[in-house]
Motif scaffolding. Structure first.
Motif, PDB file in Angstrom:
ATOM      1  N   LEU A 133       0.807  -1.228   0.000  1.00  0.00           N
ATOM      2  CA  LEU A 133       0.000   0.000   0.000  1.00  0.00           C
ATOM      3  C   LEU A 133       0.839   1.277   0.000  1.00  0.00           C
ATOM      4  N   HIS A 134       2.122   1.155   0.297  1.00  0.00           N
ATOM      5  CA  HIS A 134       2.984   2.347   0.344  1.00  0.00           C
ATOM      6  C   HIS A 134       3.655   2.640  -0.992  1.00  0.00           C
ATOM      7  N   MET A 135       3.404   1.821  -1.978  1.00  0.00           N
ATOM      8  CA  MET A 135       4.091   1.991  -3.252  1.00  0.00           C
ATOM      9  C   MET A 135       3.209   2.721  -4.264  1.00  0.00           C
ATOM     10  N   ASP A 136       3.751   3.771  -4.853  1.00  0.00           N
ATOM     11  CA  ASP A 136       3.050   4.537  -5.891  1.00  0.00           C
ATOM     12  C   ASP A 136       4.049   4.824  -7.009  1.00  0.00           C
ATOM     13  N   VAL A 137       3.993   4.010  -8.071  1.00  0.00           N
ATOM     14  CA  VAL A 137       4.994   4.112  -9.138  1.00  0.00           C
ATOM     15  C   VAL A 137       4.899   5.423  -9.917  1.00  0.00           C
ATOM     16  N   THR A 138       3.741   6.115  -9.844  1.00  0.00           N
ATOM     17  CA  THR A 138       3.608   7.382 -10.582  1.00  0.00           C
ATOM     18  C   THR A 138       4.493   8.478  -9.991  1.00  0.00           C
ATOM     19  N   LYS A 139       4.934   8.293  -8.741  1.00  0.00           N
ATOM     20  CA  LYS A 139       5.794   9.295  -8.091  1.00  0.00           C
ATOM     21  C   LYS A 139       7.140   9.426  -8.801  1.00  0.00           C
ATOM     22  N   ILE A 140       7.523   8.387  -9.533  1.00  0.00           N
ATOM     23  CA  ILE A 140       8.804   8.409 -10.252  1.00  0.00           C
ATOM     24  C   ILE A 140       8.844   9.571 -11.238  1.00  0.00           C
ATOM     25  N   ALA A 141       7.678   9.890 -11.828  1.00  0.00           N
ATOM     26  CA  ALA A 141       7.620  10.941 -12.841  1.00  0.00           C
ATOM     27  C   ALA A 141       7.847  12.342 -12.259  1.00  0.00           C
ATOM     28  N   GLU A 142       7.642  12.489 -10.937  1.00  0.00           N
ATOM     29  CA  GLU A 142       7.753  13.815 -10.322  1.00  0.00           C
ATOM     30  C   GLU A 142       9.199  14.288 -10.207  1.00  0.00           C
ATOM     31  N   THR A 143      10.081  13.393  -9.790  1.00  0.00           N
ATOM     32  CA  THR A 143      11.511  13.744  -9.674  1.00  0.00           C
ATOM     33  C   THR A 143      12.333  12.608 -10.280  1.00  0.00           C
ATOM     34  N   PRO A 144      12.234  12.432 -11.608  1.00  0.00           N
ATOM     35  CA  PRO A 144      12.861  11.262 -12.245  1.00  0.00           C
ATOM     36  C   PRO A 144      14.363  11.173 -12.033  1.00  0.00           C
ATOM     37  N   VAL A 145      15.067  12.308 -11.980  1.00  0.00           N
ATOM     38  CA  VAL A 145      16.520  12.271 -11.879  1.00  0.00           C
ATOM     39  C   VAL A 145      16.964  11.628 -10.564  1.00  0.00           C
ATOM     40  N   TYR A 146      16.193  11.855  -9.498  1.00  0.00           N
ATOM     41  CA  TYR A 146      16.574  11.267  -8.209  1.00  0.00           C
ATOM     42  C   TYR A 146      16.273   9.773  -8.161  1.00  0.00           C
ATOM     43  N   PHE A 147      15.272   9.353  -8.951  1.00  0.00           N
ATOM     44  CA  PHE A 147      15.004   7.918  -9.024  1.00  0.00           C
ATOM     45  C   PHE A 147      16.089   7.202  -9.815  1.00  0.00           C
ATOM     46  N   VAL A 148      16.674   7.898 -10.780  1.00  0.00           N
ATOM     47  CA  VAL A 148      17.823   7.338 -11.503  1.00  0.00           C
ATOM     48  C   VAL A 148      18.952   7.079 -10.497  1.00  0.00           C
ATOM     49  N   VAL A 149      19.172   8.032  -9.581  1.00  0.00           N
ATOM     50  CA  VAL A 149      20.189   7.864  -8.534  1.00  0.00           C
ATOM     51  C   VAL A 149      19.896   6.603  -7.716  1.00  0.00           C
ATOM     52  N   GLY A 150      18.628   6.475  -7.276  1.00  0.00           N
ATOM     53  CA  GLY A 150      18.258   5.322  -6.466  1.00  0.00           C
ATOM     54  C   GLY A 150      18.424   4.005  -7.207  1.00  0.00           C
ATOM     55  N   ILE A 151      18.049   3.996  -8.493  1.00  0.00           N
ATOM     56  CA  ILE A 151      18.147   2.768  -9.283  1.00  0.00           C
ATOM     57  C   ILE A 151      19.602   2.395  -9.539  1.00  0.00           C
ATOM     58  N   VAL A 152      20.446   3.390  -9.882  1.00  0.00           N
ATOM     59  CA  VAL A 152      21.885   3.111 -10.081  1.00  0.00           C
ATOM     60  C   VAL A 152      22.487   2.581  -8.787  1.00  0.00           C
ATOM     61  N   TRP A 153      22.136   3.205  -7.698  1.00  0.00           N
ATOM     62  CA  TRP A 153      22.636   2.795  -6.383  1.00  0.00           C
ATOM     63  C   TRP A 153      22.272   1.333  -6.100  1.00  0.00           C
TER      64      TRP A 153
END
Length: 414
Positions: A317-337
């Motif tokens: 219930l805590h997961m919302d994949v649409t949030k990725i679109a709001e700050t995509p560059v920081y999600f790239v950081v998280g995914i690379v990490w």
């Protein structure tokens, strides 16, 4: 903040989650060709996690406004841990050998070095987002992510204070934490369903794990009985009785260390949740040497698994994949990490021929902590859940140290 979700009543939300879980397990046991083909590729546990996330993503239930996860993690999880651990064969778990610890420490190292590497990648992709040394600097926010991914919430909060992290970048990193960590957990659950094939391809030595599972299955074959109401009420009494005692002690111990020994926050000793997990684990291990352990013959681990699946649904219930679109560059950081963390773990697992179980649980004990490491461990076999708990507690202990070290590297790279 107003809750705009379609369902705002937690009792209704719990009913929806219960129906989802019932649907998944009913169809999973169906002989219908469609469902047999479907579950051949999609693990049931992954659906228990993914379908509730759709409820949150499409605004049916607001996972962050709901108290269901808090209730599940504070009441059902401790009771679940007691019921899973009381039948544990501690000698057999210790007999699993050093590979579990090696993989856990490899996971920790992957987080420590993955952060600086991800920051370097960000400096290439979006140089304007990097730099600066104020409270809102990206590297400062990343230290809180390191705290969460090595230890847990208490370690994350400690890094926020240690590195004076600003509120805006902290809230961004919390979102990255939830989304990326949940995607990784989904990957681990999927891999767990293919563990035999993966271990066969890598040539991993799974003999110690198989011996432990066989001992549990042999015990069930020789002692299993239909549970009576007396058995079920004893499970409820022990599970929630120990949970109540652990909460009582944690309510005293957390504030006591906070007031008299505030420096122990680096060991998570000021966190009530830390004490909650440690106390139920310790009492559960103590009960495993008593006649209470025979409740397993009446299905203690099955009752615990039911609690665990409710927890999995509330995590989803805590997961919302649409949030990725709001700050995509920081999600790239998280995914690379996370890719650095995963890549290092897979490499070391290949070198030492560690089974997938050690890789998955060692990783989740770091990234998810005590709330989800037992979930991943139990997806291999319920008897293996205590391994996830013990490693997660170890993560709390080293989390602040290693996150601080990662912060030093991040500051240097910045």
């Amino acid at each position: 903040m107003t809750n705009t979700a379609l369902i705002t009543n937690d009792a209704t939300a719990l009913g929806v989650l219960a129906v989802i879980l019932g649907f998944v397990f009913y169809t999973n046991s169906s002989m219908h060709p469609f469902w047999r083909g479907f579950y051949k590729y999609i693990p049931a546990l992954l659906l228990c996690y993914f379908l509730p996330s759709l409820m949150n993503t499409f605004g049916v239930i607001d996972g962050h406004a709901s108290q269901l996860y808090f209730v599940a993690s504070r009441y059902l999880l401790p009771a679940c841990l007691v019921l899973l651990i009381l039948s544990v064969d501690l000698k057999a778990i210790l007999g699993l050998g050093p590979k579990a610890i090696i993989m856990f420490l490899t996971g920790t190292l992957g987080i420590v070095i993955g952060g600086p590497i991800a920051l370097l990648v960000l400096s290439v992709l979006a140089p304007e987002a990097v730099g600066g040394n104020g409270p809102e600097a990206v590297w400062r926010g990343m230290t809180t992510l390191a705290g969460s991914w090595i230890g847990g919430g208490a370690n994350q909060a400690a890094m926020k204070e240690v590195y004076s992290v600003g509120g805006d970048i902290f809230s961004v990193m919390v979102t990255v934490d939830v989304i990326v960590a949940n995607i990784w957990m989904a990957v681990l659950l999927f891999m767990a369903s293919k563990a035999k094939e993966i271990d066969a391809k890598t040539g991993a030595d799974t003999s110690a794990i198989e011996r432990l599972k066989n001992r549990v299955e042999q015990y069930h074959a020789e002692n299993a009985r239909i549970p009576m109401t007396r058995d079920l009420m004893l499970m409820v009494a022990i599970g929630f009785g120990v949970t109540g005692l652990a909460h009582f002690c944690a309510d005293f111990l957390g504030p006591f260390f906070q007031e008299h020994y505030p420096w122990t926050s680096q060991y998570s000793l000021t966190s009530k949740f830390f004490w909650l997990v440690v106390i139920v684990t310790t009492i559960g291990l103590g009960l495993s040497f008593s006649p209470v352990r025979h409740l397993e013959a009446a299905g203690a681990s099955k009752v615990a698994s039911a609690f665990l699946y409710i927890l999995v649904a509330t995590i989803g219930l805590h997961m919302d994949v649409t949030k990725i679109a709001e700050t995509p560059v920081y999600f790239v950081v998280g995914i690379v990490w996370m890719l650095v963390h995963a890549g290092l773990m897979l490499l070391v697992a290949k070198i030492i021929r560690a089974p997938l179980f050690y890789m998955a649980v060692g990783s989740q004990a770091n990234v998810g902590g005590a709330a989800s490491a037992p979930v991943v461990a139990a997806s291999f076999h319920p008897s293996l859940a205590p391994v996830g708990v013990l490693l997660a507690v170890f993560g709390y202990a080293v989390g602040t140290y290693m996150a601080w070290l990662c912060g030093q590297f991040l500051q240097f790279v910045n």
